[in-house]
Motif scaffolding. Structure first.
Motif, PDB file in Angstrom:
ATOM      1  N   ASP A 106       0.836  -1.194   0.000  1.00  0.00           N
ATOM      2  CA  ASP A 106       0.000   0.000   0.000  1.00  0.00           C
ATOM      3  C   ASP A 106       0.877   1.252   0.000  1.00  0.00           C
ATOM      4  O   ASP A 106       1.813   1.369   0.795  1.00  0.00           O
ATOM      5  CB  ASP A 106      -0.898  -0.005   1.240  1.00  0.00           C
ATOM      6  N   LEU A 107       0.590   2.191  -0.888  1.00  0.00           N
ATOM      7  CA  LEU A 107       1.415   3.384  -1.045  1.00  0.00           C
ATOM      8  C   LEU A 107       1.385   4.277   0.197  1.00  0.00           C
ATOM      9  O   LEU A 107       2.396   4.876   0.562  1.00  0.00           O
ATOM     10  CB  LEU A 107       0.960   4.168  -2.275  1.00  0.00           C
ATOM     11  N   ILE A 108       0.250   4.352   0.869  1.00  0.00           N
ATOM     12  CA  ILE A 108       0.143   5.166   2.080  1.00  0.00           C
ATOM     13  C   ILE A 108       1.040   4.603   3.175  1.00  0.00           C
ATOM     14  O   ILE A 108       1.721   5.349   3.891  1.00  0.00           O
ATOM     15  CB  ILE A 108      -1.321   5.247   2.556  1.00  0.00           C
ATOM     16  N   VAL A 145       4.597   5.600   2.524  1.00  0.00           N
ATOM     17  CA  VAL A 145       4.859   6.991   2.916  1.00  0.00           C
ATOM     18  C   VAL A 145       5.031   7.088   4.427  1.00  0.00           C
ATOM     19  O   VAL A 145       5.954   7.743   4.928  1.00  0.00           O
ATOM     20  CB  VAL A 145       3.724   7.919   2.428  1.00  0.00           C
ATOM     21  N   LEU A 194       1.843  12.525   0.707  1.00  0.00           N
ATOM     22  CA  LEU A 194       0.442  12.127   0.873  1.00  0.00           C
ATOM     23  C   LEU A 194      -0.445  12.770  -0.184  1.00  0.00           C
ATOM     24  O   LEU A 194      -1.377  12.135  -0.697  1.00  0.00           O
ATOM     25  CB  LEU A 194      -0.048  12.472   2.279  1.00  0.00           C
ATOM     26  N   SER A 214       0.134  10.850  -3.273  1.00  0.00           N
ATOM     27  CA  SER A 214      -0.557   9.564  -3.180  1.00  0.00           C
ATOM     28  C   SER A 214      -2.046   9.721  -3.499  1.00  0.00           C
ATOM     29  O   SER A 214      -2.636   8.862  -4.170  1.00  0.00           O
ATOM     30  CB  SER A 214      -0.398   8.973  -1.782  1.00  0.00           C
ATOM     31  N   TYR A 215      -2.641  10.791  -3.022  1.00  0.00           N
ATOM     32  CA  TYR A 215      -4.042  11.048  -3.327  1.00  0.00           C
ATOM     33  C   TYR A 215      -4.239  11.262  -4.826  1.00  0.00           C
ATOM     34  O   TYR A 215      -5.204  10.778  -5.418  1.00  0.00           O
ATOM     35  CB  TYR A 215      -4.532  12.268  -2.537  1.00  0.00           C
ATOM     36  N   TYR A 231      -4.105   7.981  -6.583  1.00  0.00           N
ATOM     37  CA  TYR A 231      -5.359   7.264  -6.395  1.00  0.00           C
ATOM     38  C   TYR A 231      -6.443   7.809  -7.322  1.00  0.00           C
ATOM     39  O   TYR A 231      -7.240   7.045  -7.876  1.00  0.00           O
ATOM     40  CB  TYR A 231      -5.813   7.356  -4.938  1.00  0.00           C
ATOM     41  N   LEU A 242      -4.001   2.112  -4.881  1.00  0.00           N
ATOM     42  CA  LEU A 242      -2.784   2.515  -4.193  1.00  0.00           C
ATOM     43  C   LEU A 242      -1.830   1.340  -4.044  1.00  0.00           C
ATOM     44  O   LEU A 242      -0.832   1.441  -3.319  1.00  0.00           O
ATOM     45  CB  LEU A 242      -3.115   3.103  -2.819  1.00  0.00           C
ATOM     46  N   VAL A 300       1.119  -0.796  -4.890  1.00  0.00           N
ATOM     47  CA  VAL A 300       2.366  -0.473  -5.564  1.00  0.00           C
ATOM     48  C   VAL A 300       2.660  -1.446  -6.708  1.00  0.00           C
ATOM     49  O   VAL A 300       3.158  -1.049  -7.763  1.00  0.00           O
ATOM     50  CB  VAL A 300       3.533  -0.447  -4.544  1.00  0.00           C
TER      51      VAL A 300
END
Length: 117
Positions: free
Chosen positions: A25-27, A30, A95, A98-99, A102, A108, A110
């Motif tokens: 997950d990209l979040i 981060v 962030l 990332s939004y 999305y 999200l 990877v």
């Protein structure tokens, strides 16, 4: 005892950050980077240490006689404070990116983002 607790805390932060960095997950990636940067800041701050002060190193304490209290190195504190502010800004920017990812790709994950052209 305090050094052991501090070393364990720094090690745990690096371990948690590395764990999150390796997620799909990209979040979480981060947040893993943010935790690793804070662990590095804590490490630098703990290595700065407390040294016995003399009147030459701390001019404001020159008139206090023979007994001058121990002080911490202010250069390390200033650099860590700067790193915290820059790290906060970069985390907020990551962030927002990332939004935007999305919004563009509806995921999200990877690995799915890497497979797309």
């Amino acid at each position: 005892m305090t050094a052991v607790v501090l070393a364990a805390t720094i090690g745990a932060l690096f371990a948690i950050g590395t764990f999150l960095l390796l997620r799909r997950d990209l979040i979480r990636v981060v947040w893993g980077l943010a935790i690793i940067s804070q662990a590095a800041n804590l490490y630098l701050l703990s290595m700065g240490g407390i040294a016995p002060a003399i009147a030459d190193s701390v001019p404001i304490l020159a008139g206090h006689g023979e007994h001058v209290p121990e002080t911490a190195d202010p250069l390390v504190q200033a650099l860590v404070l700067t790193a915290i502010v820059i790290g906060f800004g970069m985390t907020a920017f990551a962030l927002v990116l990332s939004y935007r990812v999305y919004e563009e790709h509806d995921t999200l994950d990877v690995t799915e983002l890497g497979d797309r052209e």
